[in-house]
Design a protein around this motif. Structure first.
Motif, PDB file in Angstrom:
ATOM      1  N   VAL A 108     -12.106 -45.983  15.237  1.00 44.60           N
ATOM      2  CA  VAL A 108     -12.537 -46.691  14.025  1.00 44.60           C
ATOM      3  C   VAL A 108     -13.844 -46.104  13.496  1.00 44.60           C
ATOM      4  N   GLY A 109     -14.775 -45.839  14.396  1.00 46.31           N
ATOM      5  CA  GLY A 109     -16.069 -45.300  13.981  1.00 46.31           C
ATOM      6  C   GLY A 109     -15.949 -43.932  13.336  1.00 46.31           C
ATOM      7  N   SER A 110     -15.183 -43.038  13.953  1.00 48.00           N
ATOM      8  CA  SER A 110     -15.046 -41.696  13.392  1.00 48.00           C
ATOM      9  C   SER A 110     -14.310 -41.724  12.055  1.00 48.00           C
ATOM     10  N   ALA A 111     -13.328 -42.610  11.909  1.00 46.54           N
ATOM     11  CA  ALA A 111     -12.603 -42.721  10.643  1.00 46.54           C
ATOM     12  C   ALA A 111     -13.519 -43.226   9.535  1.00 46.54           C
ATOM     13  N   TRP A 112     -14.308 -44.246   9.842  1.00 47.93           N
ATOM     14  CA  TRP A 112     -15.210 -44.807   8.824  1.00 47.93           C
ATOM     15  C   TRP A 112     -16.279 -43.797   8.419  1.00 47.93           C
ATOM     16  N   LEU A 113     -16.879 -43.142   9.395  1.00 41.69           N
ATOM     17  CA  LEU A 113     -17.918 -42.149   9.101  1.00 41.69           C
ATOM     18  C   LEU A 113     -17.343 -40.954   8.350  1.00 41.69           C
ATOM     19  N   SER A 114     -16.098 -40.602   8.620  1.00 43.77           N
ATOM     20  CA  SER A 114     -15.460 -39.490   7.911  1.00 43.77           C
ATOM     21  C   SER A 114     -15.333 -39.783   6.425  1.00 43.77           C
ATOM     22  N   GLY A 115     -15.103 -41.047   6.086  1.00 45.70           N
ATOM     23  CA  GLY A 115     -15.014 -41.418   4.690  1.00 45.70           C
ATOM     24  C   GLY A 115     -16.334 -41.304   3.961  1.00 45.70           C
ATOM     25  N   GLY A 146      -6.739 -45.504  10.806  1.00 45.39           N
ATOM     26  CA  GLY A 146      -7.825 -44.577  10.492  1.00 45.39           C
ATOM     27  C   GLY A 146      -7.816 -44.153   9.040  1.00 45.39           C
ATOM     28  N   GLY A 147      -6.635 -43.885   8.496  1.00 45.01           N
ATOM     29  CA  GLY A 147      -6.540 -43.506   7.097  1.00 45.01           C
ATOM     30  C   GLY A 147      -7.008 -44.615   6.165  1.00 45.01           C
ATOM     31  N   GLY A 148      -6.630 -45.850   6.486  1.00 41.45           N
ATOM     32  CA  GLY A 148      -7.059 -46.984   5.660  1.00 41.45           C
ATOM     33  C   GLY A 148      -8.555 -47.201   5.723  1.00 41.45           C
ATOM     34  N   ILE A 149      -9.124 -47.056   6.908  1.00 45.50           N
ATOM     35  CA  ILE A 149     -10.570 -47.241   7.064  1.00 45.50           C
ATOM     36  C   ILE A 149     -11.331 -46.139   6.340  1.00 45.50           C
ATOM     37  N   ALA A 150     -10.873 -44.891   6.500  1.00 45.51           N
ATOM     38  CA  ALA A 150     -11.532 -43.776   5.820  1.00 45.51           C
ATOM     39  C   ALA A 150     -11.449 -43.930   4.301  1.00 45.51           C
ATOM     40  N   LEU A 151     -10.303 -44.390   3.813  1.00 42.60           N
ATOM     41  CA  LEU A 151     -10.137 -44.608   2.372  1.00 42.60           C
ATOM     42  C   LEU A 151     -11.101 -45.673   1.866  1.00 42.60           C
ATOM     43  N   THR A 152     -11.284 -46.731   2.653  1.00 41.79           N
ATOM     44  CA  THR A 152     -12.179 -47.814   2.238  1.00 41.79           C
ATOM     45  C   THR A 152     -13.626 -47.347   2.158  1.00 41.79           C
ATOM     46  N   ILE A 189      -9.294 -35.009   1.314  1.00 46.63           N
ATOM     47  CA  ILE A 189      -9.720 -34.358   2.547  1.00 46.63           C
ATOM     48  C   ILE A 189     -10.241 -35.372   3.559  1.00 46.63           C
ATOM     49  N   ARG A 190     -11.136 -36.259   3.125  1.00 44.35           N
ATOM     50  CA  ARG A 190     -11.766 -37.207   4.046  1.00 44.35           C
ATOM     51  C   ARG A 190     -10.770 -38.212   4.611  1.00 44.35           C
ATOM     52  N   VAL A 191      -9.889 -38.702   3.749  1.00 42.82           N
ATOM     53  CA  VAL A 191      -8.956 -39.740   4.197  1.00 42.82           C
ATOM     54  C   VAL A 191      -7.977 -39.212   5.254  1.00 42.82           C
ATOM     55  N   PRO A 192      -7.286 -38.079   5.005  1.00 45.83           N
ATOM     56  CA  PRO A 192      -6.407 -37.545   6.062  1.00 45.83           C
ATOM     57  C   PRO A 192      -7.171 -37.153   7.324  1.00 45.83           C
ATOM     58  N   ALA A 193      -8.378 -36.593   7.149  1.00 50.12           N
ATOM     59  CA  ALA A 193      -9.175 -36.198   8.315  1.00 50.12           C
ATOM     60  C   ALA A 193      -9.585 -37.411   9.140  1.00 50.12           C
ATOM     61  N   GLY A 194      -9.949 -38.501   8.472  1.00 47.88           N
ATOM     62  CA  GLY A 194     -10.292 -39.727   9.184  1.00 47.88           C
ATOM     63  C   GLY A 194      -9.110 -40.265   9.960  1.00 47.88           C
ATOM     64  N   ALA A 195      -7.929 -40.176   9.355  1.00 48.60           N
ATOM     65  CA  ALA A 195      -6.704 -40.612  10.037  1.00 48.60           C
ATOM     66  C   ALA A 195      -6.420 -39.747  11.264  1.00 48.60           C
ATOM     67  N   ILE A 196      -6.611 -38.440  11.123  1.00 47.07           N
ATOM     68  CA  ILE A 196      -6.347 -37.517  12.233  1.00 47.07           C
ATOM     69  C   ILE A 196      -7.329 -37.748  13.382  1.00 47.07           C
ATOM     70  N   LEU A 197      -8.593 -37.948  13.065  1.00 50.78           N
ATOM     71  CA  LEU A 197      -9.587 -38.204  14.111  1.00 50.78           C
ATOM     72  C   LEU A 197      -9.262 -39.491  14.872  1.00 50.78           C
ATOM     73  N   ALA A 198      -8.870 -40.526  14.133  1.00 49.73           N
ATOM     74  CA  ALA A 198      -8.527 -41.796  14.779  1.00 49.73           C
ATOM     75  C   ALA A 198      -7.323 -41.621  15.702  1.00 49.73           C
ATOM     76  N   ALA A 199      -6.316 -40.892  15.239  1.00 52.02           N
ATOM     77  CA  ALA A 199      -5.130 -40.653  16.068  1.00 52.02           C
ATOM     78  C   ALA A 199      -5.463 -39.772  17.263  1.00 52.02           C
ATOM     79  N   ALA A 200      -6.377 -38.817  17.083  1.00 54.51           N
ATOM     80  CA  ALA A 200      -6.769 -37.918  18.173  1.00 54.51           C
ATOM     81  C   ALA A 200      -7.427 -38.680  19.317  1.00 54.51           C
ATOM     82  N   ALA A 201      -8.134 -39.751  18.978  1.00 57.81           N
ATOM     83  CA  ALA A 201      -8.782 -40.560  20.027  1.00 57.81           C
ATOM     84  C   ALA A 201      -7.739 -41.191  20.944  1.00 57.81           C
TER      85      ALA A 201
END
Length: 200
Positions: free
Chosen positions: A10-17, A109-115, A81-93
């Motif tokens: 969650v943290g990496s997805a939010w910060l990625s956004g 992760g994608g939803g959090i990064a988008l927000t 870029i940020r939204v898919p990357a946030g989703a990927i980081l969340a899934a990678a965890a």
């Protein structure tokens, strides 16, 4: 559910956004110098080529983010870029969990990064309507500080960052709603004034 892993996701997805490149660069540095033990496949951010690429792009964004017109265009492009990357980081965890858990992490992760990205973009767009450049630069520096500090907090206290992101998501929804109303009044008001002047 492992709250520590969830905190990282969650943290990496939010910060990625907010700032993707700073997030990847900071996490990679901390993993590289044994200041962190990232879960799942997140440790890949410590690879040399990832550090070089993310560090270079962070430096470019650091400058671009301080220029109002460039900043707005940069944010729009980075929606893809940020939204898919946030989703990927969340899934990678959650790389070592079952496929359904990884899929759920990807979607979350994608939803959090988008927000967080939407809140940042809307805020900066509203501030960019002001002719003075100082508020834009101050917000940009604040975003950099939040990203770097948030990455450090996530590494040492992932459960705390989980709570912080939950609060931030609620605030982001409120901010997006308020800024949307402000921007609508701003542009609708301008149209109304021009129409009245033309009629006169």
């Amino acid at each position: 559910m492992d709250l520590t892993t969830l905190g990282f996701a969650v943290g990496s997805a939010w910060l990625s956004g907010v700032n993707l490149y700073a997030t990847v660069f900071m996490l990679g540095l901390m993993q590289r110098f044994n200041l962190a033990h990232l879960p799942g496949d997140m440790s890949y951010v410590a690879h040399t080529w990832v550090l070089i690429l993310s560090g270079t792009l962070f430096a470019v964004q650091f400058i671009a983010d301080k220029i109002p017109a460039v900043d707005s265009a940069w944010d729009i492009v980075h929606t893809f870029i940020r939204v898919p990357a946030g989703a990927i980081l969340a899934a990678a965890a959650f790389a070592h969990f079952d496929p359904e858990v990884r899929l759920a992490a990807l979607l979350l992760g994608g939803g959090i990064a988008l927000t967080s990205h939407s809140a940042k973009t809307a805020t900066r767009l509203a501030v960019n309507t002001s002719p003075e450049p100082f508020s834009n630069a101050a917000l940009s520096l604040a975003g950099d500080a939040v990203t770097v500090g948030g990455a450090a907090l996530m590494v040492h206290h992932p459960v705390v960052i989980l709570v912080c992101v939950t609060v931030a998501l609620i605030v982001s929804f409120v901010m997006i709603r308020m800024i949307w109303k402000f921007m609508r009044r701003l542009f609708t008001g301008g149209s109304t004034v021009r129409s009245s002047a033309a009629s006169a």
